[in-house]
Scaffold this motif. Structure first.
Motif, mmCIF file in Angstrom:
data_model
loop_
_atom_site.group_PDB
_atom_site.id
_atom_site.type_symbol
_atom_site.label_atom_id
_atom_site.label_comp_id
_atom_site.label_asym_id
_atom_site.label_seq_id
_atom_site.Cartn_x
_atom_site.Cartn_y
_atom_site.Cartn_z
ATOM 1 N N GLU A 74 -2.520 9.325 8.275
ATOM 2 C CA GLU A 74 -1.693 8.695 9.312
ATOM 3 C C GLU A 74 -1.427 7.216 9.012
ATOM 4 O O GLU A 74 -0.374 6.697 9.338
ATOM 5 N N HIS A 108 12.179 3.648 12.753
ATOM 6 C CA HIS A 108 11.246 4.188 13.747
ATOM 7 C C HIS A 108 10.789 3.099 14.714
ATOM 8 O O HIS A 108 10.844 3.263 15.933
ATOM 9 N N ARG A 112 11.408 3.053 18.750
ATOM 10 C CA ARG A 112 10.224 3.206 19.612
ATOM 11 C C ARG A 112 10.145 2.044 20.614
ATOM 12 O O ARG A 112 9.790 2.226 21.772
ATOM 13 N N GLY A 252 8.018 15.854 24.251
ATOM 14 C CA GLY A 252 6.830 14.990 24.188
ATOM 15 C C GLY A 252 6.125 14.920 25.524
ATOM 16 O O GLY A 252 4.911 14.992 25.606
ATOM 17 N N ARG A 304 3.311 15.566 7.419
ATOM 18 C CA ARG A 304 3.955 14.493 6.675
ATOM 19 C C ARG A 304 4.446 15.092 5.360
ATOM 20 O O ARG A 304 4.027 16.179 4.966
ATOM 21 N N HIS A 361 2.734 6.132 14.809
ATOM 22 C CA HIS A 361 3.373 7.159 15.644
ATOM 23 C C HIS A 361 2.490 7.587 16.825
ATOM 24 O O HIS A 361 2.862 8.494 17.564
ATOM 25 N N CYS A 363 0.923 8.546 20.060
ATOM 26 C CA CYS A 363 1.724 8.924 21.230
ATOM 27 C C CYS A 363 2.052 7.743 22.140
ATOM 28 O O CYS A 363 1.165 7.068 22.650
HETATM 29 C C1 HEM Z 1 -1.622 15.083 26.761
HETATM 30 C C2 HEM Z 1 -0.373 14.755 26.558
HETATM 31 C C3 HEM Z 1 0.209 14.371 25.234
HETATM 32 C C4 HEM Z 1 -0.216 14.661 23.956
HETATM 33 C C5 HEM Z 1 -1.434 15.455 23.541
HETATM 34 C C6 HEM Z 1 0.739 14.056 23.044
HETATM 35 C C7 HEM Z 1 0.632 14.112 21.662
HETATM 36 C C8 HEM Z 1 1.434 13.398 20.781
HETATM 37 C C9 HEM Z 1 1.254 13.372 19.346
HETATM 38 C C10 HEM Z 1 0.204 14.146 18.581
HETATM 39 C C11 HEM Z 1 2.199 12.550 18.832
HETATM 40 C C12 HEM Z 1 2.419 12.222 17.342
HETATM 41 C C13 HEM Z 1 1.376 11.241 16.895
HETATM 42 C C14 HEM Z 1 1.349 10.954 15.428
HETATM 43 O O1 HEM Z 1 2.190 11.437 14.652
HETATM 44 O O2 HEM Z 1 0.448 10.192 15.011
HETATM 45 C C15 HEM Z 1 2.994 12.080 19.945
HETATM 46 C C16 HEM Z 1 4.065 11.242 19.830
HETATM 47 C C17 HEM Z 1 4.915 10.960 20.867
HETATM 48 N N1 HEM Z 1 4.735 11.283 22.196
HETATM 49 FE FE1 HEM Z 1 3.176 12.249 23.008
HETATM 50 N N2 HEM Z 1 1.716 13.436 23.764
HETATM 51 C C18 HEM Z 1 1.436 13.605 25.113
HETATM 52 C C19 HEM Z 1 2.182 13.111 26.169
HETATM 53 C C20 HEM Z 1 3.357 12.429 26.054
HETATM 54 C C21 HEM Z 1 4.142 11.942 27.174
HETATM 55 C C22 HEM Z 1 3.791 12.096 28.647
HETATM 56 C C23 HEM Z 1 5.238 11.353 26.648
HETATM 57 C C24 HEM Z 1 6.282 10.681 27.496
HETATM 58 C C25 HEM Z 1 7.458 10.586 27.364
HETATM 59 C C26 HEM Z 1 5.143 11.440 25.189
HETATM 60 C C27 HEM Z 1 6.054 10.963 24.267
HETATM 61 C C28 HEM Z 1 5.829 10.852 22.903
HETATM 62 C C29 HEM Z 1 6.760 10.202 21.986
HETATM 63 C C30 HEM Z 1 8.082 9.581 22.336
HETATM 64 C C31 HEM Z 1 6.179 10.268 20.699
HETATM 65 C C32 HEM Z 1 6.726 9.697 19.396
HETATM 66 C C33 HEM Z 1 6.017 8.415 19.051
HETATM 67 C C34 HEM Z 1 6.407 7.822 17.712
HETATM 68 O O3 HEM Z 1 6.850 8.523 16.816
HETATM 69 O O4 HEM Z 1 6.257 6.595 17.564
HETATM 70 N N3 HEM Z 1 3.980 12.098 24.878
HETATM 71 N N4 HEM Z 1 2.504 12.598 21.129
#
Ligand code: HEM
Length: 415
Positions: A74, A108, A112, A252, A304, A361, A363
């Motif tokens: 990561e 990105h 973001r 997400g 990746r 990335h 979350c």
């Molecule tokens: C328990 C709930 C959640 C889990 C387990 C989760 C899990 C994840 C994971 C695994 C990633 C990718 C991380 C990585 O590649 O290192 C991610 C990215 C993301 N999540 Fe969540 N998520 C949750 C809730 C949410 C919520 C509520 C939102 C709200 C809108 C959200 C929006 C996003 C977005 C926009 C990304 C992209 C971030 C980036 O690429 O910079 N997620 N999430």
């Protein structure tokens, strides 16, 4: 039922340890559907933590299964790229949907930044009473003394309402969000042709375009569509990128939280002593929530693609190869997390888990998801002394989302 599950686990364990190592393929969806993938990951962690699978439904891929190796991938985004696809599946060449989760810096980071304020402490504090009120209403309307599907009545409904709030989406039409999210993630189990599914997704984008235009012509507000419509790096997105980023935000915030709500109830039914502990000491909710998210691991993996040849974990990974980081395994790595199989609500470092990923990335919605889960559990504890699971949940056949399709429960009485 319990006997069937025990038998399935025993068979899976035997298979995991008798299969020649080079033939182990942890991407098989059936194993996630019956929850028997665990011993395969355990063997890889112990015997071949960076593992190559030459043949699978998704082509050849590397598996990274240990906690610290996942962190290493990561944090090395110069070599391990998110461009193209962030799951083991490849995007279809003729239907590419760019989204910032599947981009590398600098694009990105710029995109973001546009949406990050949605989860500022100020916004979260404003949203909390709305979420609490909506959660209370959903819980108050649940039937007593008869079985119902927790996934549909509580987990889906609550997350969909929250999503509608984030987008300031027409509230009565909110189940459209659930529909589009499922469409984007579950392949509709073959009930639709690819062309039909694509047409539905275009319909989603068209619907949002109207909202987008409305918001663009109005002063900036604190909802996701308005933020994207006014953001310097997002306001002129091409149509497919617009669709991609919308779906990223819908998916997400939807499946992940939804499956944590269901997974938490499932965990408490398996570990009733932990529920008793929480009832006795409600302030433990702050460590309970991250433990639910770790234990469930709603996103089983992220992928990746290697941008250059690299030696990693003693293996030679070649440029262009898929590298899959199995969070579901890293979160059960005993070298990083004490007694990782167990659900323990008062761990010392409960937020040390990989369910939200790591690095650039990680979350963006993590605090929002935690707040929502905290509120739901606070409201549940106020109302119901017991919620019984009446049969094993039906799980999604997918190695990407650890999801529940349905879970029949019964509530004997209110407090
Ligand atoms: C328990 C709930 C959640 C889990 C387990 C989760 C899990 C994840 C994971 C695994 C990633 C990718 C991380 C990585 O590649 O290192 C991610 C990215 C993301 N999540 Fe969540 N998520 C949750 C809730 C949410 C919520 C509520 C939102 C709200 C809108 C959200 C929006 C996003 C977005 C926009 C990304 C992209 C971030 C980036 O690429 O910079 N997620 N999430």
């Amino acid at each position: 039922m319990a006997d069937d599950a025990t038998h399935a686990f025993k068979t899976a364990r035997e298979e995991a340890y008798s299969t020649p190592l080079d033939q182990i393929d942890v991407s098989i969806g059936d194993r996630f559907a019956d929850n028997t993938m665990w011993p395969f990951f355990e063997r890889l962690r112990n015997e071949d933590p960076v593992h190559y699978t030459a043949e699978s439904e998704f082509g050849p891929y590397w598996s990274v299964t240990r906690y610290h190796d996942i962190v290493a991938v990561e944090t090395n985004h110069g070599v391990f790229s998110s461009e193209g696809s962030i799951s083991i599946f490849d995007q279809q060449d003729d239907f590419q949907m760019p989204m910032f989760i599947a981009m590398d810096p600098p694009k990105h980071d710029a995109q973001r930044k546009v949406i990050s304020p949605i989860v500022s402490p100020h916004n979260l504090a404003e949203m909390e009473p709305i979420i609490r009120e909506r959660a209370g209403k959903i819980l108050d309307e649940l039937p007593i003394g008869e079985p119902f599907d927790w996934v549909d009545r509580v987990s889906i409904e609550l997350t969909t309402q929250m999503l509608a709030t984030l987008f300031d989406f027409p509230f009565e039409e909110r189940r459209k969000l659930t529909y589009w999210s499922d469409l984007a993630t579950t392949d509709m189990d073959g009930t639709m042709t690819q062309d039909e599914a694509r047409a539905e997704l275009i319909g989603c984008a068209t619907y949002f375009q109207t909202l987008w235009q409305e918001r663009q012509n109005a002063p900036p507000r604190n909802d996701l569509i308005s933020m994207l419509a006014h953001g310097e790096t997002t306001r002129d997105m091409p149509f497919m990128e617009f669709l991609g980023n919308l779906l990223l935000l819908i998916v997400g915030g939807n499946d992940t939280t939804r499956n944590s709500i269901t997974g938490g109830l499932y965990a408490f039914n398996k570990y009733p002593d932990q529920l008793a502990k929480l009832r006795a000491k409600p302030e433990l909710i702050t460590s309970t929530v991250p433990e639910i998210i770790r234990w469930q691991t709603p996103v089983a993996h992220m992928r990746r693609t290697a941008l250059s040849d690299i030696e990693f974990g003693g293996k030679q990974i070649k440029k262009g190869e898929k590298v899959v980081m199995w969070y579901v395994s890293g979160n059960r790595d005993e070298t990083a997390i004490h007694d990782p199989e167990a659900f323990i609500i008062d761990r010392e470092r409960p937020r040390q888990h990989l369910s939200f990923g790591f690095g650039i990335h990680r979350c963006v919605g993590n605090r929002l998801a935690e707040m929502q889960l905290r509120v739901v559990w606070e409201e549940i504890l106020k109302r119901f002394p017991r919620i019984d699971i009446v049969e094993e949940p039906v799980r999604l056949k997918s190695c990407f989302l650890r999801a529940y399709r349905s879970m029949q429960v019964q509530i004997p009485e209110r407090v």
